[in-house]
Design a protein around this motif. Structure first.
Motif, mmCIF file in Angstrom:
data_model
loop_
_atom_site.group_PDB
_atom_site.id
_atom_site.type_symbol
_atom_site.label_atom_id
_atom_site.label_comp_id
_atom_site.label_asym_id
_atom_site.label_seq_id
_atom_site.Cartn_x
_atom_site.Cartn_y
_atom_site.Cartn_z
ATOM 1 N N ASN A 39 0.842 -1.191 0.000
ATOM 2 C CA ASN A 39 0.000 0.000 0.000
ATOM 3 C C ASN A 39 0.884 1.250 0.000
ATOM 4 O O ASN A 39 1.672 1.447 0.915
ATOM 5 C CB ASN A 39 -0.898 -0.012 1.241
ATOM 6 N N PRO A 40 0.751 2.118 -1.013
ATOM 7 C CA PRO A 40 1.647 3.277 -1.105
ATOM 8 C C PRO A 40 1.389 4.370 -0.078
ATOM 9 O O PRO A 40 2.197 5.268 0.059
ATOM 10 C CB PRO A 40 1.407 3.793 -2.529
ATOM 11 N N CYS A 41 0.311 4.319 0.648
ATOM 12 C CA CYS A 41 -0.031 5.428 1.555
ATOM 13 C C CYS A 41 -0.242 4.985 2.995
ATOM 14 O O CYS A 41 -1.095 5.521 3.682
ATOM 15 C CB CYS A 41 -1.282 6.139 1.054
ATOM 16 N N VAL B 180 9.726 -4.703 4.108
ATOM 17 C CA VAL B 180 9.651 -4.879 2.656
ATOM 18 C C VAL B 180 8.499 -4.007 2.183
ATOM 19 O O VAL B 180 7.357 -4.179 2.605
ATOM 20 C CB VAL B 180 9.386 -6.349 2.257
ATOM 21 N N TYR B 181 8.824 -3.040 1.321
ATOM 22 C CA TYR B 181 7.824 -2.094 0.819
ATOM 23 C C TYR B 181 7.816 -2.166 -0.699
ATOM 24 O O TYR B 181 8.831 -1.924 -1.347
ATOM 25 C CB TYR B 181 8.179 -0.685 1.289
ATOM 26 N N ILE B 182 6.684 -2.531 -1.257
ATOM 27 C CA ILE B 182 6.535 -2.644 -2.707
ATOM 28 C C ILE B 182 5.728 -1.445 -3.155
ATOM 29 O O ILE B 182 4.536 -1.344 -2.876
ATOM 30 C CB ILE B 182 5.877 -3.979 -3.080
ATOM 31 N N ASN B 183 6.373 -0.518 -3.855
ATOM 32 C CA ASN B 183 5.782 0.770 -4.187
ATOM 33 C C ASN B 183 5.357 0.835 -5.648
ATOM 34 O O ASN B 183 6.118 0.503 -6.539
ATOM 35 C CB ASN B 183 6.781 1.891 -3.900
ATOM 36 N N GLY B 184 4.147 1.291 -5.864
ATOM 37 C CA GLY B 184 3.685 1.557 -7.221
ATOM 38 C C GLY B 184 2.794 0.476 -7.779
ATOM 39 O O GLY B 184 2.963 -0.702 -7.489
ATOM 40 N N PRO B 185 1.825 0.883 -8.598
ATOM 41 C CA PRO B 185 0.895 -0.082 -9.184
ATOM 42 C C PRO B 185 1.487 -0.864 -10.350
ATOM 43 O O PRO B 185 0.950 -1.876 -10.750
ATOM 44 C CB PRO B 185 -0.252 0.802 -9.674
ATOM 45 N N LYS C 128 3.195 -9.215 -8.019
ATOM 46 C CA LYS C 128 1.753 -9.143 -7.787
ATOM 47 C C LYS C 128 1.388 -9.579 -6.372
ATOM 48 O O LYS C 128 0.580 -8.974 -5.709
ATOM 49 C CB LYS C 128 0.993 -10.011 -8.800
ATOM 50 N N ASP C 129 1.986 -10.681 -5.926
ATOM 51 C CA ASP C 129 1.707 -11.207 -4.594
ATOM 52 C C ASP C 129 3.000 -11.282 -3.799
ATOM 53 O O ASP C 129 4.067 -11.533 -4.348
ATOM 54 C CB ASP C 129 1.086 -12.601 -4.676
ATOM 55 N N VAL C 130 2.887 -11.077 -2.520
ATOM 56 C CA VAL C 130 4.035 -11.196 -1.632
ATOM 57 C C VAL C 130 4.134 -12.656 -1.216
ATOM 58 O O VAL C 130 3.346 -13.132 -0.415
ATOM 59 C CB VAL C 130 3.881 -10.274 -0.409
ATOM 60 N N ASN D 35 13.844 -2.629 2.599
ATOM 61 C CA ASN D 35 13.887 -3.184 1.245
ATOM 62 C C ASN D 35 12.708 -2.611 0.471
ATOM 63 O O ASN D 35 11.562 -2.877 0.805
ATOM 64 C CB ASN D 35 13.782 -4.706 1.304
ATOM 65 N N VAL D 36 13.004 -1.829 -0.576
ATOM 66 C CA VAL D 36 11.965 -1.144 -1.340
ATOM 67 C C VAL D 36 12.044 -1.587 -2.797
ATOM 68 O O VAL D 36 13.116 -1.552 -3.401
ATOM 69 C CB VAL D 36 12.134 0.391 -1.248
ATOM 70 N N TYR D 37 10.887 -1.984 -3.339
ATOM 71 C CA TYR D 37 10.800 -2.336 -4.755
ATOM 72 C C TYR D 37 10.036 -1.225 -5.466
ATOM 73 O O TYR D 37 8.876 -0.960 -5.155
ATOM 74 C CB TYR D 37 10.080 -3.668 -4.947
#
Length: 135
Positions: A63-65, A87-92, A97-99, A117-119
Motif C-alpha cells: 500500500n503506497p499510503c 519490505v515495501y513494494i511501491n507503485g501499481p 503481484k503477490d508477496v 527493502n523497497v521495490y
C-alpha cells in the motif's frame, strides 16, 4: 556478501555482513486500512526482543499510503527495534503481484537481512532518512 559494485577498471566495493544462524522470521502484512495489525506488531516485537538476536520480524506492505517506512524508522529506535525489517513494494506497475516469502526474490531479501527493502520501478533498493542541516 550482500552486494558488489565495480567501476569495471580499478575499483570494486563489497558490502559484507557477518553470517548468523537464522530462525524462522515473523512476517506481518501491514496493508489493512483498519490497522488491525498494530497490536500484533507490538506483541510480537516484545516477544522477539526477549529471545535471541537472530529472531527477526518483517513488516510487508504493498500500500503506497500507509506510512510503513516512517513507522519502521521510528520503531527501529525503540527497544527491540534491531529485530525489525521492512519490505515495501511501491507503485501499481510492479512486477510483483503477490508477496510470496517462499519465492526466490524474497528468499534473497531474507538472506540479505537488510533493514529496509523497497521495490520501485522494477528495482530493489532502499529509502534513507537524512536530516538536513538547519539554515
Amino acid at each position: 556478501m550482500v552486494a558488489k559494485r565495480s567501476d569495471g577498471v580499478r575499483s570494486t566495493s563489497f558490502l559484507c555482513r557477518k553470517s548468523t544462524p537464522k530462525v524462522e522470521p515473523v512476517i506481518i502484512l501491514v496493508d489493512d486500512p483498519a490497522f488491525s495489525w498494530v497490536e500484533d506488531v507490538k506483541k510480537k516485537l516484545q516477544e522477539i526482543d526477549e529471545k535471541s538476536p537472530e529472531h527477526t520480524m518483517w513488516l510487508v506492505s504493498k500500500n503506497p499510503c500507509n506510512g510503513v517506512i516512517g513507522m519502521v524508522n521510528c520503531l527501529r529506535q525503540e527497544a527491540g527495534g534491531q529485530h525489525l525489517r521492512c519490505v515495501y513494494i511501491n507503485g501499481p506497475d510492479t512486477n510483483i503481484k503477490d508477496v510470496d516469502m517462499d519465492s526466490e526474490v524474497f528468499k534473497q531479501i531474507l538472506h540479505n537481512d537488510l533493514a529496509m527493502n523497497v521495490y520501485e520501478n522494477g528495482h530493489w533498493g532502499s529509502y534513507r532518512h537524512i536530516p538536513s542541516q538547519q539554515v
